[in-house]
Write a protein that holds these residues in place. Structure first.
Motif, PDB file in Angstrom:
ATOM      1  N   PHE A  32      -0.935  10.377  -6.972  1.00  0.00           N
ATOM      2  CA  PHE A  32       0.252  10.165  -6.138  1.00  0.00           C
ATOM      3  C   PHE A  32       0.872   8.786  -6.337  1.00  0.00           C
ATOM      4  O   PHE A  32       0.188   7.774  -6.360  1.00  0.00           O
ATOM      5  N   TYR A  33       2.188   8.777  -6.461  1.00  0.00           N
ATOM      6  CA  TYR A  33       2.969   7.552  -6.325  1.00  0.00           C
ATOM      7  C   TYR A  33       3.349   7.368  -4.860  1.00  0.00           C
ATOM      8  O   TYR A  33       3.350   6.260  -4.353  1.00  0.00           O
ATOM      9  N   SER A  34       3.708   8.472  -4.212  1.00  0.00           N
ATOM     10  CA  SER A  34       4.134   8.444  -2.818  1.00  0.00           C
ATOM     11  C   SER A  34       3.373   9.503  -2.026  1.00  0.00           C
ATOM     12  O   SER A  34       3.781  10.674  -1.986  1.00  0.00           O
ATOM     13  N   PRO A  35       2.269   9.150  -1.390  1.00  0.00           N
ATOM     14  CA  PRO A  35       1.533  10.117  -0.573  1.00  0.00           C
ATOM     15  C   PRO A  35       2.389  10.724   0.546  1.00  0.00           C
ATOM     16  O   PRO A  35       2.201  11.890   0.899  1.00  0.00           O
TER      17      PRO A  35
ATOM     18  N   CYS B 118       0.833  -1.193   0.000  1.00  0.00           N
ATOM     19  CA  CYS B 118       0.000   0.000   0.000  1.00  0.00           C
ATOM     20  C   CYS B 118       0.876   1.254   0.000  1.00  0.00           C
ATOM     21  O   CYS B 118       1.748   1.394   0.858  1.00  0.00           O
ATOM     22  N   PRO B 119       0.682   2.162  -0.936  1.00  0.00           N
ATOM     23  CA  PRO B 119       1.508   3.372  -0.980  1.00  0.00           C
ATOM     24  C   PRO B 119       1.343   4.271   0.227  1.00  0.00           C
ATOM     25  O   PRO B 119       2.222   5.088   0.509  1.00  0.00           O
ATOM     26  N   LEU B 120       0.228   4.122   0.972  1.00  0.00           N
ATOM     27  CA  LEU B 120      -0.026   4.998   2.113  1.00  0.00           C
ATOM     28  C   LEU B 120       0.474   4.429   3.431  1.00  0.00           C
ATOM     29  O   LEU B 120       1.168   5.114   4.177  1.00  0.00           O
ATOM     30  N   CYS B 121       0.152   3.168   3.728  1.00  0.00           N
ATOM     31  CA  CYS B 121       0.524   2.619   5.045  1.00  0.00           C
ATOM     32  C   CYS B 121       1.538   1.489   4.974  1.00  0.00           C
ATOM     33  O   CYS B 121       1.941   0.951   6.009  1.00  0.00           O
TER      34      CYS B 121
ATOM     35  N   HIS C 285      -4.204   7.801 -13.068  1.00  0.00           N
ATOM     36  CA  HIS C 285      -4.771   7.617 -11.737  1.00  0.00           C
ATOM     37  C   HIS C 285      -4.239   6.320 -11.124  1.00  0.00           C
ATOM     38  O   HIS C 285      -4.442   5.241 -11.682  1.00  0.00           O
ATOM     39  N   HIS C 286      -3.594   6.437  -9.971  1.00  0.00           N
ATOM     40  CA  HIS C 286      -2.897   5.298  -9.360  1.00  0.00           C
ATOM     41  C   HIS C 286      -3.511   4.832  -8.047  1.00  0.00           C
ATOM     42  O   HIS C 286      -3.479   3.643  -7.740  1.00  0.00           O
TER      43      HIS C 286
ATOM     44  N   LEU D 148       7.922  23.252 -12.342  1.00  0.00           N
ATOM     45  CA  LEU D 148       7.720  22.064 -13.167  1.00  0.00           C
ATOM     46  C   LEU D 148       8.225  20.839 -12.422  1.00  0.00           C
ATOM     47  O   LEU D 148       9.385  20.796 -11.985  1.00  0.00           O
ATOM     48  N   GLY D 149       7.361  19.847 -12.256  1.00  0.00           N
ATOM     49  CA  GLY D 149       7.754  18.629 -11.570  1.00  0.00           C
ATOM     50  C   GLY D 149       6.564  17.977 -10.884  1.00  0.00           C
ATOM     51  O   GLY D 149       5.438  18.458 -10.947  1.00  0.00           O
ATOM     52  N   PHE D 150       6.836  16.842 -10.232  1.00  0.00           N
ATOM     53  CA  PHE D 150       5.826  16.138  -9.460  1.00  0.00           C
ATOM     54  C   PHE D 150       5.819  16.658  -8.028  1.00  0.00           C
ATOM     55  O   PHE D 150       6.875  16.990  -7.479  1.00  0.00           O
ATOM     56  N   ILE D 151       4.648  16.692  -7.396  1.00  0.00           N
ATOM     57  CA  ILE D 151       4.535  17.136  -6.013  1.00  0.00           C
ATOM     58  C   ILE D 151       5.294  16.187  -5.079  1.00  0.00           C
ATOM     59  O   ILE D 151       5.656  16.560  -3.973  1.00  0.00           O
ATOM     60  N   GLU D 152       5.585  14.969  -5.564  1.00  0.00           N
ATOM     61  CA  GLU D 152       6.327  14.007  -4.723  1.00  0.00           C
ATOM     62  C   GLU D 152       7.840  14.064  -4.919  1.00  0.00           C
ATOM     63  O   GLU D 152       8.566  13.250  -4.369  1.00  0.00           O
ATOM     64  N   ASP D 153       8.315  15.017  -5.683  1.00  0.00           N
ATOM     65  CA  ASP D 153       9.747  15.150  -5.928  1.00  0.00           C
ATOM     66  C   ASP D 153      10.454  15.594  -4.647  1.00  0.00           C
ATOM     67  O   ASP D 153      10.165  16.664  -4.097  1.00  0.00           O
ATOM     68  N   ALA D 154      11.397  14.786  -4.163  1.00  0.00           N
ATOM     69  CA  ALA D 154      12.093  15.098  -2.912  1.00  0.00           C
ATOM     70  C   ALA D 154      12.955  16.355  -3.025  1.00  0.00           C
ATOM     71  O   ALA D 154      13.272  16.985  -2.013  1.00  0.00           O
ATOM     72  N   LYS D 155      13.334  16.736  -4.239  1.00  0.00           N
ATOM     73  CA  LYS D 155      14.237  17.873  -4.423  1.00  0.00           C
ATOM     74  C   LYS D 155      13.506  19.181  -4.736  1.00  0.00           C
ATOM     75  O   LYS D 155      14.137  20.217  -4.946  1.00  0.00           O
ATOM     76  N   ILE D 156      12.189  19.140  -4.750  1.00  0.00           N
ATOM     77  CA  ILE D 156      11.436  20.330  -5.125  1.00  0.00           C
ATOM     78  C   ILE D 156      11.554  21.413  -4.057  1.00  0.00           C
ATOM     79  O   ILE D 156      11.620  21.120  -2.867  1.00  0.00           O
ATOM     80  N   THR D 157      11.647  22.656  -4.487  1.00  0.00           N
ATOM     81  CA  THR D 157      11.765  23.778  -3.552  1.00  0.00           C
ATOM     82  C   THR D 157      10.707  24.823  -3.884  1.00  0.00           C
ATOM     83  O   THR D 157      10.209  24.905  -5.013  1.00  0.00           O
TER      84      THR D 157
END
Length: 312
Positions: free
Chosen positions: A183-186, A24-27, A228-229, A157-166
């Motif tokens: 979301f891939y990673s909530p 499960c991507p959430l839990c 949609h994932h 520009l990018g995904f909201i789940e991007d760890a490097k986003i600022t």
């Protein structure tokens, strides 16, 4: 957890790489096999994308209530697909956002009046809010000149789940309409929401599908979209907020925004296409109108909810 799968090629020559989802991507709970999606291909604009040979299953998590696909396209494939044809697929439907603006003006007044639209697409929401919001920023995986015209802040520009986003600043409001199902990673999305929002007063105001409002989630038009994932209900949204220290302030059942603002003639047409989606009418609709009637949901069904999540 994800693992690489084979690359499948659609009828137009676009390569789409799929990856397996094992928990499960959430839990992070490992669940059973789930229910198979009753389709053998995705359609995205002019692209016809074949599913993997063993199909795609929709799994319901026993722990948090989230439902998720066990096979999804890779980030890179999806970003390429969006950049190739999203502008023609997501056309401006002239949505007035009347109901949403009622909430948003209150949220903006309670904060510093700044807003960032996640999944900004062609900028329809930013255009609607333009008269009552000075700082308007956008985030999406592709840049759309129609959106750029309404941006007064930053355009990320990018995904909201991007760890490097600022982010150049903190925002009073983050809008996320038809975003949570992407979301891939909530968890990573939650971390970025915390980075972008003003503490205590910042809110996420969004909309997503509600699995509790449909009889068969695997047959739902909403689960038959390649982008949609994962699929939410109130239980999974409450779990998400508790896990990340958010406060869930509002959950209200609604029809999808693309349907609740339809004019009466269009609403009737959509309903006819919906009830005839498995008949000869479906073939006629595709041939003449270029409409995939199997993807036309019932405009009178409230199969979504709007929600407000406050930072803490």
């Amino acid at each position: 957890m994800h693992s690489k799968l084979h690359i499948y090629q659609d009828l137009t020559g676009l390569d789409v790489s799929f990856i397996k989802v094992h928990e499960c991507p959430l839990c992070k709970t490992a669940n059973g096999v789930g229910e198979r999606l009753p389709i053998n291909a995705y359609r995205f604009g002019s692209y016809y994308i074949k599913l993997p040979d063993d199909g795609i299953n929709l799994v319901k998590c026993n722990e948090c209530g989230l439902q998720y696909k066990d096979t999804v396209p890779s980030h890179q494939s999806l970003a390429h697909l969006f950049r190739s044809s999203a502008k023609s697929v997501w056309v401006d439907k002239q949505i007035p956002f009347t109901m949403e603006l009622g909430y948003l003006t209150d949220y903006l007044a309670d904060s510093d009046g700044s807003l960032i639209d996640i999944g900004s697409s062609d900028g329809a929401l930013l255009r609607a809010i333009k008269g009552c919001c000075d700082v308007r920023s956008a985030l999406d995986v592709y840049e759309d000149p129609r959106c750029q015209e309404s941006v007064s802040g930053e355009y990320i520009l990018g995904f909201i789940e991007d760890a490097k986003i600022t982010f150049a600043r903190n925002y009073g409001v983050a809008t996320a309409f038809d975003v949570f199902e992407h979301f891939y990673s909530p968890d990573m999305a939650a971390l970025n929401f915390k980075k972008m929002l003003l503490p205590k007063v910042g809110v996420i105001f969004g909309e997503t599908g509600n699995t509790d409002s449909v009889q068969s989630v695997s047959s739902w038009w909403y689960t038959h979209l390649i982008e949609h994932h994962i699929f939410w209900n109130k239980k999974s949204l409450e779990y998400y907020c508790k896990k990340h220290g958010f406060i869930l302030e509002l959950v209200r059942n609604v029809a999808h925004k693309g349907r609740r603002y339809l004019s009466l003639p269009k609403r009737i047409t959509a309903f006819i296409l919906h009830i005839g989606r498995k008949t000869y009418l479906a073939k006629v609709a595709w041939k003449i109108l270029k409409i995939d009637s199997s993807m036309v949901g019932n405009p009178y069904v409230r199969d979504h909810f709007i929600f407000t999540i406050r930072s803490n």
